[in-house]
Structures are given as C-alpha cells and as structure tokens.
Design a protein around this motif. Structure first.
Motif, PDB file in Angstrom:
ATOM      1  N   ASP A  60       8.579   0.528   3.159  1.00 55.26           N
ATOM      2  CA  ASP A  60       7.642   1.096   2.199  1.00 55.26           C
ATOM      3  C   ASP A  60       6.308   0.367   2.353  1.00 55.26           C
ATOM      4  O   ASP A  60       6.234  -0.854   2.233  1.00 55.26           O
ATOM      5  N   ILE A  61       5.249   1.106   2.631  1.00 54.23           N
ATOM      6  CA  ILE A  61       3.939   0.517   2.872  1.00 54.23           C
ATOM      7  C   ILE A  61       3.137   0.515   1.576  1.00 54.23           C
ATOM      8  O   ILE A  61       3.012   1.540   0.907  1.00 54.23           O
ATOM      9  N   SER A  62       2.613  -0.638   1.203  1.00 56.54           N
ATOM     10  CA  SER A  62       1.749  -0.742   0.032  1.00 56.54           C
ATOM     11  C   SER A  62       0.574  -1.650   0.367  1.00 56.54           C
ATOM     12  O   SER A  62       0.685  -2.565   1.179  1.00 56.54           O
ATOM     13  N   GLY A  63      -0.555  -1.395  -0.243  1.00 57.83           N
ATOM     14  CA  GLY A  63      -1.739  -2.199   0.022  1.00 57.83           C
ATOM     15  C   GLY A  63      -2.781  -2.016  -1.064  1.00 57.83           C
ATOM     16  O   GLY A  63      -2.674  -1.136  -1.913  1.00 57.83           O
ATOM     17  N   GLY A  64      -3.772  -2.856  -1.030  1.00 55.69           N
ATOM     18  CA  GLY A  64      -4.821  -2.743  -2.030  1.00 55.69           C
ATOM     19  C   GLY A  64      -5.914  -3.777  -1.824  1.00 55.69           C
ATOM     20  O   GLY A  64      -5.775  -4.724  -1.049  1.00 55.69           O
ATOM     21  N   VAL A  65      -6.995  -3.568  -2.542  1.00 54.07           N
ATOM     22  CA  VAL A  65      -8.141  -4.480  -2.525  1.00 54.07           C
ATOM     23  C   VAL A  65      -8.576  -4.677  -3.965  1.00 54.07           C
ATOM     24  O   VAL A  65      -8.589  -3.723  -4.762  1.00 54.07           O
ATOM     25  N   GLY A  66      -8.899  -5.902  -4.336  1.00 54.85           N
ATOM     26  CA  GLY A  66      -9.325  -6.165  -5.704  1.00 54.85           C
ATOM     27  C   GLY A  66     -10.277  -7.342  -5.780  1.00 54.85           C
ATOM     28  O   GLY A  66     -10.576  -8.000  -4.769  1.00 54.85           O
ATOM     29  N   TYR A  67     -10.748  -7.593  -6.996  1.00 52.59           N
ATOM     30  CA  TYR A  67     -11.669  -8.712  -7.203  1.00 52.59           C
ATOM     31  C   TYR A  67     -11.285  -9.442  -8.480  1.00 52.59           C
ATOM     32  O   TYR A  67     -10.975  -8.823  -9.503  1.00 52.59           O
ATOM     33  N   SER A  68     -11.283 -10.749  -8.416  1.00 48.94           N
ATOM     34  CA  SER A  68     -11.019 -11.589  -9.571  1.00 48.94           C
ATOM     35  C   SER A  68     -12.143 -12.607  -9.700  1.00 48.94           C
ATOM     36  O   SER A  68     -12.601 -13.168  -8.692  1.00 48.94           O
ATOM     37  N   SER A  69     -12.590 -12.855 -10.926  1.00 49.33           N
ATOM     38  CA  SER A  69     -13.679 -13.809 -11.137  1.00 49.33           C
ATOM     39  C   SER A  69     -13.273 -15.228 -10.733  1.00 49.33           C
ATOM     40  O   SER A  69     -14.123 -16.041 -10.358  1.00 49.33           O
ATOM     41  N   SER A  70     -11.983 -15.528 -10.804  1.00 50.16           N
ATOM     42  CA  SER A  70     -11.535 -16.872 -10.458  1.00 50.16           C
ATOM     43  C   SER A  70     -11.137 -17.007  -8.982  1.00 50.16           C
ATOM     44  O   SER A  70     -11.272 -18.067  -8.392  1.00 50.16           O
ATOM     45  N   LEU A  71     -10.663 -15.904  -8.397  1.00 47.21           N
ATOM     46  CA  LEU A  71     -10.166 -15.973  -7.023  1.00 47.21           C
ATOM     47  C   LEU A  71     -11.030 -15.227  -6.010  1.00 47.21           C
ATOM     48  O   LEU A  71     -10.823 -15.339  -4.815  1.00 47.21           O
ATOM     49  N   GLY A  72     -11.999 -14.449  -6.497  1.00 47.30           N
ATOM     50  CA  GLY A  72     -12.847 -13.684  -5.586  1.00 47.30           C
ATOM     51  C   GLY A  72     -12.163 -12.408  -5.136  1.00 47.30           C
ATOM     52  O   GLY A  72     -11.317 -11.854  -5.842  1.00 47.30           O
ATOM     53  N   PHE A  73     -12.506 -11.957  -3.943  1.00 44.66           N
ATOM     54  CA  PHE A  73     -11.927 -10.728  -3.414  1.00 44.66           C
ATOM     55  C   PHE A  73     -10.488 -10.973  -2.931  1.00 44.66           C
ATOM     56  O   PHE A  73     -10.202 -11.994  -2.308  1.00 44.66           O
ATOM     57  N   LEU A  74      -9.634 -10.024  -3.247  1.00 44.54           N
ATOM     58  CA  LEU A  74      -8.238 -10.094  -2.829  1.00 44.54           C
ATOM     59  C   LEU A  74      -7.878  -8.819  -2.086  1.00 44.54           C
ATOM     60  O   LEU A  74      -8.334  -7.736  -2.442  1.00 44.54           O
ATOM     61  N   SER A  75      -7.081  -8.941  -1.053  1.00 41.61           N
ATOM     62  CA  SER A  75      -6.600  -7.760  -0.340  1.00 41.61           C
ATOM     63  C   SER A  75      -5.177  -8.033   0.133  1.00 41.61           C
ATOM     64  O   SER A  75      -4.804  -9.188   0.356  1.00 41.61           O
ATOM     65  N   PHE A  76      -4.401  -6.957   0.255  1.00 41.07           N
ATOM     66  CA  PHE A  76      -3.030  -7.139   0.705  1.00 41.07           C
ATOM     67  C   PHE A  76      -2.532  -5.866   1.384  1.00 41.07           C
ATOM     68  O   PHE A  76      -2.996  -4.762   1.102  1.00 41.07           O
ATOM     69  N   LEU A  77      -1.598  -6.054   2.292  1.00 41.04           N
ATOM     70  CA  LEU A  77      -0.912  -4.961   2.962  1.00 41.04           C
ATOM     71  C   LEU A  77       0.511  -5.424   3.240  1.00 41.04           C
ATOM     72  O   LEU A  77       0.710  -6.420   3.937  1.00 41.04           O
ATOM     73  N   TYR A  78       1.487  -4.721   2.667  1.00 39.03           N
ATOM     74  CA  TYR A  78       2.872  -5.135   2.790  1.00 39.03           C
ATOM     75  C   TYR A  78       3.734  -4.026   3.383  1.00 39.03           C
ATOM     76  O   TYR A  78       3.492  -2.845   3.138  1.00 39.03           O
ATOM     77  N   LEU A  79       4.736  -4.422   4.148  1.00 44.81           N
ATOM     78  CA  LEU A  79       5.793  -3.528   4.625  1.00 44.81           C
ATOM     79  C   LEU A  79       7.080  -4.008   3.983  1.00 44.81           C
ATOM     80  O   LEU A  79       7.643  -5.028   4.390  1.00 44.81           O
ATOM     81  N   ASP A  80       7.536  -3.293   2.967  1.00 44.15           N
ATOM     82  CA  ASP A  80       8.659  -3.748   2.167  1.00 44.15           C
ATOM     83  C   ASP A  80       9.940  -2.995   2.533  1.00 44.15           C
ATOM     84  O   ASP A  80       9.980  -1.758   2.445  1.00 44.15           O
ATOM     85  N   PRO A  81      11.014  -3.708   2.926  1.00 46.43           N
ATOM     86  CA  PRO A  81      12.291  -3.042   3.234  1.00 46.43           C
ATOM     87  C   PRO A  81      12.824  -2.317   1.997  1.00 46.43           C
ATOM     88  O   PRO A  81      12.886  -2.896   0.910  1.00 46.43           O
ATOM     89  N   THR A  82      13.212  -1.056   2.166  1.00 46.50           N
ATOM     90  CA  THR A  82      13.698  -0.232   1.064  1.00 46.50           C
ATOM     91  C   THR A  82      14.901   0.584   1.507  1.00 46.50           C
ATOM     92  O   THR A  82      14.932   1.083   2.634  1.00 46.50           O
ATOM     93  N   PHE A  83      15.866   0.717   0.599  1.00 44.47           N
ATOM     94  CA  PHE A  83      17.063   1.520   0.854  1.00 44.47           C
ATOM     95  C   PHE A  83      17.230   2.503  -0.295  1.00 44.47           C
ATOM     96  O   PHE A  83      17.032   2.152  -1.457  1.00 44.47           O
ATOM     97  N   SER A  84      17.576   3.726   0.047  1.00 46.18           N
ATOM     98  CA  SER A  84      17.679   4.771  -0.970  1.00 46.18           C
ATOM     99  C   SER A  84      18.933   5.606  -0.749  1.00 46.18           C
ATOM    100  O   SER A  84      19.278   5.941   0.378  1.00 46.18           O
TER     101      SER A  84
END
Length: 201
Positions: A60-84
């Motif tokens: 399962d692919i998830s990602g995003g970009v954000g901003y925090s006043s304490s941490l600055g810009f944040l970004s992430f991209l994950y490939l999460d194992p999923t079973f259904s």
C-alpha cells in the motif's frame, strides 16, 4: 441413411457445443491477477454460486508533504505491506447477462465483507516527545460495495467503497511505554488496476 446419420451427429455436436458455451457463463470462476498501482497479487476462489473468497497481498503506497513550525517541512513516502481477505457475493450476474454485457471473469458488481491487516511505517511521537518511525499493525474490518471488470485485453479494474472499523495496534517505545492507540470508524475505498492471468474467455 448416411445423410440422416450425419444430420444426427451434427445435431448432437451442436447441442454439446451450446451446452458447453452455456456452462462457461452460468457462474463465476477462479481468477489470478497482478495489481499495478498498489503492487501485489490476488487470487479469487469460487466457493459457491456467485460467491467467492478473494485473498490479496500488496504494498500500500502512502505519501505526503507538510509543514510544522517546530520541525519545518516534512515529507514521506511509504510502501506498507498489506493483506486482505474478502468474501464476495456477486448480485447482478443474471441482469448483466440478460442485457448482453460481459460476465466472464467475474465482470460483475459485488457486496464484500472484508478483513484487512497492514503494517505501516509512520511518524509517531514517543513518550520523550521525539518522532519514531516504527511499524505497527493496523487491522480493519467492514463491508464494501464494488464492481470488477476484467476485459478481454487482460486489463482489470476493481473499485469499491464502504464502511469499516479500524483497530490500530498500540505502539510501545524502547522504555516500554505505550504512546499511541487509535480505533475508529472509517470509509474504505479503493481503485485498483491490474492484469488478470487466466486463459482468455
């Protein structure tokens, strides 16, 4: 006499051919397919008239970009194992068949209770106020309405939406302190593209 025998044989062959063609479109079938957007593989097993179990493993692919006043810009991209695992009931087989629409390869609409388990890697704040990126199990159950279309070109489309309940496993940091737990209702929805691998029908 010979012409009558030939006619009888021809009639029998025609009857058998018609019967075999009808047999191919009177029920659903087993399907193996590879998914593309969320890379993985799925297998659907017929268990009764218009009913199947669908087991799928994927990333399962998830990602995003954000901003925090304490941490600055944040970004992430994950490939999460999923079973259904889904139980599917296809409810519109006869209606589609009567309208001359494709029903082969389970190209139908369905209702599907499901159970899903994933192991995402996300940012969490531990007991020291620091970010951790450890995987934790998330379980979900619910039911969806969906449609599946497996075209002759081998292209597969599967879309669904419904209501579910998600149980997020408790995270424990290195000191053994549980810092996060989240259970909630949610609206699951997926659009899946893939390629079916069976013989063409």
């Amino acid at each position: 006499m010979r012409s009558k025998l030939s006619f009888t044989i021809l009639l029998l062959l025609s009857s058998l051919l018609c019967f075999s063609q009808d047999a191919e479109v009177t029920d659903i079938t087993n399907i193996t397919k590879v998914t593309i957007l969320s890379p993985g593989i799925g297998y659907e097993k017929r268990i009764a008239k218009y009913q199947s179990l669908y087991l799928q493993g994927f990333l399962d692919i998830s990602g995003g970009v954000g901003y925090s006043s304490s941490l600055g810009f944040l970004s992430f991209l994950y490939l999460d194992p999923t079973f259904s695992l889904e139980y599917r009931y296809y409810y519109n087989f006869r209606r589609r068949q009567e309208r001359g629409k494709r029903v082969a390869m389970n190209s139908l609409n369905y209702i599907a209770p499901f159970f899903r388990s994933s192991f995402p890697r996300r940012n969490y704040i531990n007991s020291s106020g620091e970010f951790e990126r450890k995987r934790r199990a998330i379980y979900a159950t619910g039911a969806t309405f969906g449609l599946q279309r497996n075209f002759r070109s081998r292209f597969s489309l599967d879309m669904n939406i419904g209501l579910g309940y998600m149980i997020e496993g408790r995270y424990t940091d290195d000191e053994g302190i549980a810092s996060y737990n989240n259970n909630q209702f949610y609206f699951p929805g997926r659009i899946s593209f893939g390629i079916w691998l069976n013989k063409r029908k």
